[in-house]
Enzyme design. Structure first.
Site, PDB file in Angstrom:
ATOM      1  N   ASN A   1       1.355  -6.070  -1.633  1.00 41.34           N
ATOM      2  CA  ASN A   1       0.211  -6.217  -1.320  1.00 41.34           C
ATOM      3  C   ASN A   1      -0.100  -5.022  -2.202  1.00 41.34           C
ATOM      4  OD1 ASN A   1      -2.353  -6.530   0.318  1.00 41.34           O
ATOM      5  ND2 ASN A   1      -1.662  -4.610   1.084  1.00 41.34           N
ATOM      6  N   GLU A   2      -1.279  -4.895  -2.947  1.00 41.66           N
ATOM      7  CA  GLU A   2      -2.240  -4.344  -3.838  1.00 41.66           C
ATOM      8  C   GLU A   2      -1.395  -2.924  -4.347  1.00 41.66           C
ATOM      9  OE1 GLU A   2      -6.588  -4.188  -0.672  1.00 41.66           O
ATOM     10  OE2 GLU A   2      -4.292  -3.453  -0.053  1.00 41.66           O
ATOM     11  N   ILE A   3      -0.123  -3.203  -4.597  1.00 37.52           N
ATOM     12  CA  ILE A   3       0.374  -2.533  -5.584  1.00 37.52           C
ATOM     13  C   ILE A   3       0.078  -2.209  -6.591  1.00 37.52           C
ATOM     14  CG2 ILE A   3       3.192  -1.481  -6.067  1.00 37.52           C
ATOM     15  CD1 ILE A   3       2.389  -1.716  -3.489  1.00 37.52           C
TER      16      ILE A   3
ATOM     17  N   ASP B   1       0.888  -1.135   0.090  1.00 41.07           N
ATOM     18  CA  ASP B   1      -0.018  -0.082   0.008  1.00 41.07           C
ATOM     19  C   ASP B   1       0.793   0.968   0.188  1.00 41.07           C
ATOM     20  OD1 ASP B   1      -2.662  -1.866  -0.541  1.00 41.07           O
ATOM     21  OD2 ASP B   1      -2.703  -1.679   2.067  1.00 41.07           O
TER      22      ASP B   1
END
Length: 926
Positions: free
Chosen positions: A473-475, A436
């Protein structure tokens, strides 16, 4: 700020210089000192440990006081030294640190040795000459700096990279993206911001003789001949075992390597002999061997077969056949592959929608992934013990889960945790520690990351539980779209930086060190267009695909608009669901571990401030505005669908509200998991469900299904039920009234059986003519598939009173588990009400619970009416789980339930204090 802390090492032991060998001193233990100039205190220390833990043990701080501890990391560097005996006659002496968190300066005998700036790397320093020149008893000093302060200093430097306002996500401490430290230490929406420092992993003094080697790291890679990471392996090919050792010591002359592979259970030898193609590159020695493809027993995930394991011993010899180093690792033979390839013509002919696959395949078989996301189990890793993780992983397998996603950004898991996963058959989707945020791509940062990646890929590669490496994560799914919205004209710059870090740097490093594991640049992604390992950007990502009717990649989904929580038209349709969820309160028993009695109220200041959804966005100790939003979301979820607790006793009312939020959470997850599992037989061919999140890091409102001390929330019981191999599920469109019933199976071959559909009123009496519904429906469900067994509209049924009706769905079937020799019976029960629980005309079920010492089981029965969400609860003093909970209980049908004790003392008095309640009790005013 500098901290001086020291302990004097014992005098060197004299010995003849001809003595050779290896002397390794484990520095773990209590003989350390922690000193702080900030507090003007010196207290006993430990290793491994972190500053907060030793200060807490010394009575300096209270770890439960989260609003104070948030600032300890700013003021508390740490120094530690053990006292031990060293040998004067060894040729070389090294300091080896498996983990220093994070910014540390090391001195030995008053001489500077080195510095560290990465929590996730192993560091080693040659102190041979320093020790030889030491004129006094040697002293080791380790001074730790404040990670938040150093991150802020880096951010203020003239050459620090900057991003558009609003892109980087600050939870509490800012600027976490500049440093290589556990990102959640700076705060997250499910945990505190303690920012600890200290030697969080073991440390050693290593002394070598003339030719001995000390093994720093070992990479054992097992794959099928010709296997390429991003392509399906050929299961007919022999196995390749590639063994590589990273070492300290002189490069040996003409080294050879031998291997012995033994069955870990029986000790029988699978293979032994010399490795071939032995090469030396820098400080690594590598060799390979080939094993017949059918010789090893395969390793399988939980629910798919046995977890067959082998001990592999690698020995390095010089040209005189003298043994220089030996290492043994436990491993297994399996292939695990993330299939992101385009949908084929054959798949299209089967009714699968166009696009690309996104599912896992084990030993050549596609399977349905069932599991959750694991976060750091504690704010302080030295408190995470093998016993604690074994208890947690027991809950995972008991919960019918076969995979955990190891979320970034916590920390790379310890080897003993992978060992437990190997034993229990839990696949670990592993990630590099980026989350994030957008990250720098300057040379120094990339060089630091490269060493981190290589070390950790090699360290855990021998574990058969390792399932995937993801870049972060969620890049791709969150951060890049945020950057595009914030700076449309500069978007190409951020895409380029993303690809430089996650594709051009990390991907080749992964593939250079393992042939057995797939790599995905981001946790949530639409996959790739093509892979060309010789290109500057070796993987072309498929960004923001909008092709109508086509499905690409995996999904994550969070929707806090509770008015649509159970409308499955809002759930994402994709190939794999890797994150979804909603937060809930922990139980009263868990709150009592952390909160004073006077604060046990739903909206007390202490309770609200321990809710970090939504985070403060900075260093604020009075985050009532954002925290209250998250509390309000839970409240609205309860009020929309469940009886509203209103008990006269404030603690009882608080407990009832906590339980109500858990009911909402569990039902929401159940609704989504059923939907995703049904997708296995839909055009999207959905083959995975990993909910957020498995467990808690502390006592607070979070998305967890298991509370901090190991107590199961309603969620984990419900997920356990709905993750069974064959399930029956109702799907109700409450707008149109349409009701569909599906049977879903994740077995690898068809299964058959029947489903009984029984309408009763809430007193337990049968509704006349079964309301026009067939009493029994036969089914055959295909392998990894779903089938519709009944469809109707509520308006077409003969229900006298919708508020006084419940449909009981009872499945009885037969099928064969993967790799099983025979078929077995499967049962599952579900239910449906044509109105939401808050609108039901509930009857007092008059529940009774008793315990039989002979059967060691509790018997629960209802004598007054149907018991919805029948909830067995146990007192403090032990940790474990009931074999069934949160179930529907009909009057006159007693149910026996066992309790599995994992920890603590289950006494007769404790057993008598087990209680039972139902949805009825939520509305009763005591």
């Amino acid at each position: 700020m500098h901290v001086k802390a020291e302990t004097v090492l014992a005098l060197l032991t004299p010995a003849p210089p001809s003595v050779v060998g290896q002397h390794v001193v484990d520095l773990s233990g209590d003989g350390w000192t922690l000193s702080s100039t900030a507090l003007n205190r010196t207290v006993p220390g430990h290793l491994p440990s972190q500053v907060h833990l030793d200060l807490f043990e010394a009575g300096v701080i209270d770890i439960m006081a989260s609003m104070i501890l948030t600032f300890v990391g700013l003021r508390m560097p740490i120094g530690r030294i053990p006292a031990t005996r060293l040998k004067a006659y060894f040729e070389s002496t090294w300091l080896v640190f498996d983990g220093l968190d994070t910014f540390a300066t090391i001195t030995f005998c008053d001489q500077h040795v080195g510095s560290t700036d990465n929590q996730f790397r192993q560091h080693h320093f040659d102190v041979s000459q320093i020790l030889k020149e030491c004129k006094q008893d040697p002293v080791l000093r380790i001074n730790f700096g404040s990670a938040p302060n150093i991150a802020n200093t880096i951010a203020k430097s003239p050459d620090a990279e900057e991003w558009p306002p609003g892109v980087q996500i600050t939870n509490e401490y800012p600027n976490r993206w500049y440093i290589r430290k556990e990102q959640s230490d700076f705060g997250w929406d499910w945990g505190p911001a303690f920012a600890p420092v200290g030697p969080w992993k073991p440390s050693y003094i290593v002394q070598n003789g003339h030719a001995e080697l000390y093994v720093l790291n070992t990479d054992i890679d097992i794959y099928r001949q010709g296997q390429i990471n991003y392509l399906p392996p050929d299961q007919s090919q022999p196995w390749i075992v590639n063994a590589s050792i990273d070492f300290l010591g002189p490069v040996p002359c003409k080294p050879s390597m031998s291997i012995e592979i033994k069955d870990a259970a029986t000790g029988s030898v699978l293979s032994s002999g010399l490795l071939q193609n032995v090469t030396v590159s820098g400080k690594s020695i590598t060799g390979t061997t080939t094993i017949d493809g059918d010789a090893p027993k395969l390793w399988w995930p939980s629910g798919m077969g046995k977890q067959n394991l082998y001990n592999v011993t690698i020995t390095v010899q010089n040209d005189m056949k003298k043994s220089l180093a030996k290492v043994t690792k436990r491993t297994g033979f399996r292939t695990i592959f993330l299939n992101q390839r385009n949908i084929t013509d054959d798949q299209l002919a089967q009714g699968i929608a166009p696009g690309a696959n996104w599912h896992f395949e084990i030993n050549g078989y596609e399977f349905y992934t069932k599991g959750s996301n694991i976060i750091p189990p504690d704010a302080f890793w030295p408190r995470v013990t093998q016993a604690r993780m074994a208890r947690l992983f027991d809950a995972v397998t008991a919960g019918n889960q076969n995979m955990l996603r190891v979320w970034a950004s916590g920390a790379y898991l310890h080897d003993f945790i992978y060992d437990l996963a190997d034993e229990k058959g839990i696949l670990l989707w592993s990630e590099f520690q980026f989350s994030d945020a957008l990250y720098p791509v300057n040379d120094a940062f990339l060089e630091n990351v490269a060493a981190e990646v290589v070390y950790n890929v090699r360290r855990v590669n021998h574990h058969p539980s390792l399932a995937l490496w993801a870049g972060g994560n969620e890049i791709e799914s969150l951060m890049l779209p945020m950057a595009r919205r914030a700076d449309p004209t500069g978007y190409s710059k951020y895409i380029g930086e993303y690809e430089k870090l996650y594709i051009s740097l990390i991907l080749p490093l992964v593939y250079e060190n393992t042939r057995s594991i797939t790599y995905s640049p981001s946790s949530t992604t639409e996959g790739y267009l093509y892979v060309n390992l010789s290109a500057p950007v070796p993987m072309a990502e498929r960004y923001s695909n909008t092709t109508p009717g086509s499905y690409y990649g995996d999904t994550d989904y969070y929707n806090y608009d509770t008015s649509v929580s159970f409308d499955y038209n809002h759930y994402p349709v994709g190939r794999f669901a890797n994150e979804f969820g909603f937060h809930s309160m922990p139980s009263l028993q868990t709150w009592q571990q952390a909160v004073d009695p006077e604060d046990l109220q739903f909206n007390s200041s202490v309770v609200v401030l321990r809710n970090h959804h939504y985070t403060a966005g900075g260093l604020f100790t009075d985050n009532f505005k954002n925290s209250s939003k998250g509390m309000g979301e839970m409240t609205m979820g309860v009020e929309a669908y469940y009886p509203i607790p209103s008990k006269s006793d404030s603690v009882a009312n608080f407990s009832a509200w906590c339980h109500a939020t858990q009911l909402f959470q569990a039902d929401l997850y159940k609704s989504q998991i059923q939907f995703y599992r049904r997708g296995s037989g839909m055009p999207e061919r959905q083959l995975g469900s990993l909910y957020w999140q498995l467990e808690d890091i502390w006592q607070a409102p979070t998305w967890a299904g298991i509370e901090y001390d190991g107590r199961w929330k309603v969620l984990h019981y419900v997920a356990r039920d709905i993750y069974q191999p064959i399930i029956v599920s109702p799907f109700w469109n409450y707008t149109t009234g349409r009701l569909e019933v599906y049977v879903t199976s994740d077995l690898w071959e068809p299964a058959q059986g029947t489903v009984n559909l029984t309408w009763v009123d809430l007193s337990g009496k049968s509704i006349a003519n079964n309301a026009g519904t067939p009493e029994t429906v036969s089914f055959t469900v295909g392998a990894l598939n779903t089938t519709n067994i009944y469809t109707t509209n509520i308006s077409e049924l003969s229900l006298p009173d919708l508020k006084d009706s419940i449909l009981i769905l009872s499945l009885s079937g037969e099928g064969r588990l993967p790799n099983a020799s025979s078929k077995k019976a499967f049962v599952h029960q579900n239910h449906f009400t044509p109105v939401f629980p808050k609108d039901l005309s509930l009857k007092d079920p008059k529940l009774e619970v008793s315990y039989s010492p002979e059967s060691r089981k509790f018997t629960v029965q209802a004598t007054g009416g149907v018991s919805l969400y029948t909830w067995l609860d146990y007192p403090a003093g032990a940790v474990g789980y009931f074999e069934a909970n949160a179930f529907v209980l009909l009057p006159g049908v007693p149910k026996e339930v066992s309790f599995v004790a994992q920890e603590g003392n289950v006494t007769d008095d404790w057993l008598q204090r087990v209680t039972v309640q139902s949805l009825w009790d939520q509305k009763v005013r005591d």
